[in-house]
Design an enzyme around this catalytic site. Structure first.
Site, PDB file in Angstrom:
ATOM      1  N   ARG A 128      -0.253  -0.457   8.528  1.00  0.00           N
ATOM      2  CA  ARG A 128       0.288  -0.789   7.210  1.00  0.00           C
ATOM      3  C   ARG A 128       1.024   0.433   6.670  1.00  0.00           C
ATOM      4  NH1 ARG A 128      -3.947  -2.282   2.635  1.00  0.00           N
ATOM      5  NH2 ARG A 128      -4.282  -0.044   2.580  1.00  0.00           N
ATOM      6  N   ARG A 143     -10.956  -4.376  -9.840  1.00  0.00           N
ATOM      7  CA  ARG A 143     -12.097  -4.137  -8.945  1.00  0.00           C
ATOM      8  C   ARG A 143     -12.724  -2.765  -9.138  1.00  0.00           C
ATOM      9  NH1 ARG A 143      -8.322  -3.924  -3.524  1.00  0.00           N
ATOM     10  NH2 ARG A 143      -9.319  -2.075  -2.722  1.00  0.00           N
ATOM     11  N   HIS A 192     -18.313  18.349  15.528  1.00  0.00           N
ATOM     12  CA  HIS A 192     -18.594  18.068  16.941  1.00  0.00           C
ATOM     13  C   HIS A 192     -20.003  17.512  17.106  1.00  0.00           C
ATOM     14  CE1 HIS A 192     -15.019  19.618  18.497  1.00  0.00           C
ATOM     15  NE2 HIS A 192     -15.305  20.908  18.483  1.00  0.00           N
ATOM     16  N   GLU A 226      -1.337 -10.330  -0.605  1.00  0.00           N
ATOM     17  CA  GLU A 226      -2.404  -9.861  -1.491  1.00  0.00           C
ATOM     18  C   GLU A 226      -2.067 -10.078  -2.963  1.00  0.00           C
ATOM     19  OE1 GLU A 226      -2.966  -5.643  -0.805  1.00  0.00           O
ATOM     20  OE2 GLU A 226      -0.836  -5.381  -0.389  1.00  0.00           O
ATOM     21  N   ARG A 259      -4.816   1.942   7.718  1.00  0.00           N
ATOM     22  CA  ARG A 259      -4.359   2.286   6.365  1.00  0.00           C
ATOM     23  C   ARG A 259      -3.634   3.629   6.409  1.00  0.00           C
ATOM     24  NH1 ARG A 259      -9.754   0.156   5.426  1.00  0.00           N
ATOM     25  NH2 ARG A 259      -9.594  -1.640   4.038  1.00  0.00           N
ATOM     26  N   ASN A 269      -9.362  -8.194  -0.843  1.00  0.00           N
ATOM     27  CA  ASN A 269      -9.833  -7.435  -2.012  1.00  0.00           C
ATOM     28  C   ASN A 269      -8.841  -7.529  -3.163  1.00  0.00           C
ATOM     29  OD1 ASN A 269     -11.738  -6.705  -0.164  1.00  0.00           O
ATOM     30  ND2 ASN A 269     -10.982  -4.625   0.104  1.00  0.00           N
ATOM     31  N   ASP A 270      -7.555  -7.265  -2.842  1.00  0.00           N
ATOM     32  CA  ASP A 270      -6.548  -7.324  -3.905  1.00  0.00           C
ATOM     33  C   ASP A 270      -6.251  -8.759  -4.325  1.00  0.00           C
ATOM     34  OD1 ASP A 270      -6.085  -4.764  -4.725  1.00  0.00           O
ATOM     35  OD2 ASP A 270      -4.576  -4.346  -3.197  1.00  0.00           O
ATOM     36  N   CYS A 319      -7.670  -9.325   6.358  1.00  0.00           N
ATOM     37  CA  CYS A 319      -8.230  -7.988   6.419  1.00  0.00           C
ATOM     38  C   CYS A 319      -8.808  -7.702   5.042  1.00  0.00           C
ATOM     39  CB  CYS A 319      -7.203  -6.943   6.832  1.00  0.00           C
ATOM     40  SG  CYS A 319      -5.802  -6.784   5.744  1.00  0.00           S
TER      41      CYS A 319
END
Lengths: 85, 547
Positions: free
Chosen positions: B327, B460, B185, B426, B291, B449-450, B497
């Site tokens: 996704r 990676r 909190h 990807e 995700r 990224n992929d 993305c």
């Protein structure tokens, strides 16, 4: 004894803020008020007991009222529960 | 110069003298009770003092606090008045405990009680119990409320929300938190108040008290014992930062439009439903990537349909008309949940993951799709299938979505029959046959990224080859252009993305090839909108990128 059953609509179940308002109402009556959720029970005048029931949206709970002013207590608590949970 | 480092909570610079605060006072076990009546009176006096202070805080701040902050204070007031707390303390006092010992053991029992509820939300309220009980303990110890007298950097252990809110915000220039999590909190309130802050580990170094300090929230650094040159350097940094913030804020309500009028949507990536805030919904164009595997991780068993539905619905409702793309789970041996019982693999990136698991585990996939379809009734939801490399995988996903919808229809459960099903591009395979996939997918989202790791054959996660990786490699960029061209030929939108979404070098390229949407970590959204506004796509030379 007077009772009513209710399915919780609030995403967080019987959570702290509205529960603390409900407790104020419950405390105004002499009757013992018990919330029953599955095999668990909680005194409706106690916040921690209510919270640790672990209710959530869709949970089916029952309120039991026992005492001289049980009818009045049931009417008041039911009205609050239906509006806030 | 001395430097204390930690993990950033809220960016910005703060200047002031250090004040140390420890919220929790440990009860001394060796002390003897002065007798039940005397201890009871001490306890009651302390409790009343905390109630009065909390009530005053509420009355004073009611107009300025957010609903969620007010909730916390209301809950504290209810807890301070609770019969369970009273009974537990009373039982302790009867046993011959001092007021301090009784409140401490009552606190432990109540926390245990909440944590055993099995509900995460309720278990989190244990923090509130610790906070009110330590306030009572503080009152018993005769501790005065913390009052700031000059610009202050607060170094605080277990800082409570009430304490935080009671401080004069004009004098509170920064905070170093100890023993406090990022999702507590206190942390949430600090972020919403916008106070530069970072989280340090270990214990507070008492020698810091009273020292002049500079706090860099973004970097997570506290500087002390510095010379005037450093002070000048940092006040310049703080000024620049402030000016930049004001400039970026002006983009909050504006769409991202280039100099020559090309519009691109700028959306956020999230991992948990709690990440989606109303603030995020106000400055971005939607969620471009949720995700959903994070709903599966850190658990001991599969999340059921209801749990998933609640998580998805919350995000969809927060974003209203703006689109949320979720996704389907991308679980594999690199992002592993034990209960999936996946075999160990030498090469997880090329292994048994996401849609490949879904093809074998129809039950699992259907549970997620049912939850997603149900959530689609509550806003603008689209789903996206990861790791696609051929049409049969997409056919399977669409077929399963239809099956989930047919089941819901039979059960009279609402869903949006027009929910879009798109895919991640990807794998190089998907990019190369994107003309064919575009006939069946409702949209594409390029996972940079992929796509980079598969195109360049560079793992990676392997540090030995990280220096060879180049996401600007023309092969990667040509695949992106091919995908975008094929999407547009088929009349479907294409997004990006992944880390490259806010890459300054690539932004002109993305606009030039007609990317419709970028999705990124929310902190880059305003910056990206600002960068887009300075690009003239007429002047972008594609050869520079892919020639």
């Amino acid at each position: 004894m007077t009772s009513f059953e209710y399915e919780l609509k609030d995403p967080n179940g019987l959570h702290a803020r509205p529960a603390s308002e409900m407790i104020k109402i419950a405390k105004a009556y002499k009757s013992t008020i018990t919330i029953v959720f599955g095999t668990k029970k909680a005194d409706a005048k106690r916040l921690f007991a209510i919270m640790s029931l672990g209710t959530k949206q869709g949970s089916q709970v029952r309120f039991d009222f026992d005492g001289e002013d049980e009818k009045e207590a049931c009417t008041a608590v039911k009205a609050f529960v239906e509006e806030h949970f | 110069m001395n430097r204390l480092c930690g993990s950033s909570l809220f960016a910005g610079y703060g200047f002031g003298r250090i004040v140390i605060h420890r919220e929790v006072v440990a009860a001394k076990t060796e002390e003897k009770s002065q007798g039940y009546e005397a201890e009871k009176a001490r306890y009651e006096k302390a409790r009343q003092q905390v109630i009065t202070e909390t009530q005053e805080l509420k009355d004073r701040e009611a107009g300025q606090l957010k609903e969620s902050e007010l909730d916390i204070i209301e809950a504290h007031l209810a807890m301070l008045d609770d019969l369970d707390l009273a009974d537990l303390v009373d039982a302790g006092l009867q046993e011959g405990k001092t007021a301090e010992q009784a409140i401490s053991s009552a606190s432990d029992s109540l926390c245990q009680m909440l944590e055993s509820s099995g509900d995460e939300y309720i278990a989190q309220r244990a923090t509130d119990v610790k906070e009110i009980t330590s306030q009572i303990a503080g009152a018993l110890a005769g501790r005065k409320a913390l009052v700031l007298a000059e610009p202050t950097i607060l170094a605080a252990d277990n800082l409570g929300v009430s304490t935080l809110l009671s401080l004069n915000r004009k004098l509170l220039s920064g905070i170093v938190l100890y023993n406090t999590g990022k999702t507590s909190h206190t942390s949430i309130v600090i972020r919403s108040l916008g106070i530069p802050c970072f989280i340090a580990s270990g214990d507070i170094d008492d020698s810091l008290a009273g020292k002049k300090a500079i706090l860099d929230g973004g970097k997570g650094e506290l500087l002390t014992d510095f010379d005037s040159r450093v002070e000048e350097e940092y006040s310049k940094k703080a000024e620049d930062y402030k000016a930049e913030q004001i400039r970026l804020e002006s983009f909050r309500d504006k769409p991202a439009v280039s100099k020559d009028g090309k519009h691109i949507e700028v959306c956020c990536n999230i991992a948990k439903s709690e990440d989606a805030t109303a603030d995020m919904a106000s400055f971005s164009d939607g969620i471009g990537l949720f995700r959903s595997e994070f709903v599966y991780l850190d658990r001991s068993d599969y999340p059921d349909e209801e749990t998933q539905f609640q998580a998805y619905k919350k995000v969809v409702e927060t974003f209203g008309k703006k689109r949320t793309i979720i996704r389907t789970f991308d679980i594999g041996t690199d992002k592993k949940a034990d209960y999936f019982h996946l075999p160990d693999e030498d090469n997880p990136a090329l292994g048994y993951r996401s849609i490949r698991i879904c093809r074998d585990r129809k039950d699992l996939f259907l549970t997620q799709l049912r939850a997603l379809c149900r959530a689609s009734a509550y806003g603008n939801l689209a789903i996206m299938i990861p790791m696609i490399m051929d049409e049969s995988e997409l056919d399977y996903a669409i077929e399963m979505t239809h099956e989930a919808q047919a089941q819901l229809k039979k059960e009279n459960i609402p869903f949006n029959p027009d929910m879009k099903v798109g895919i991640m591009v990807e794998t190089p395979a998907a990019a190369v046959i994107s003309d064919r996939l575009a006939k069946k997918a409702a949209f594409f989202s390029i996972g940079t990224n992929d796509l980079t790791q598969y195109t360049l054959a560079i793992d990676r996660t392997n540090e030995n080859v990280a220096r060879f990786s180049n996401p600007h490699h023309p092969a990667v960029l040509r695949l992106m252009k091919l995908t975008a061209d094929n999407a547009h030929k088929a009349g479907i939108p294409v997004g990006i993305c992944g880390e490259l979404g806010h890459d300054e070098y690539l932004l002109p390229f993305f606009l030039k090839i007609g990317i419709d949407e970028l999705s990124m970590v929310s902190t880059y959204v305003l910056k990206t909108k600002a960068m887009v506004s300075e690009i003239d796509t007429g002047k972008v030379d594609l050869d520079k990128y892919i020639g």
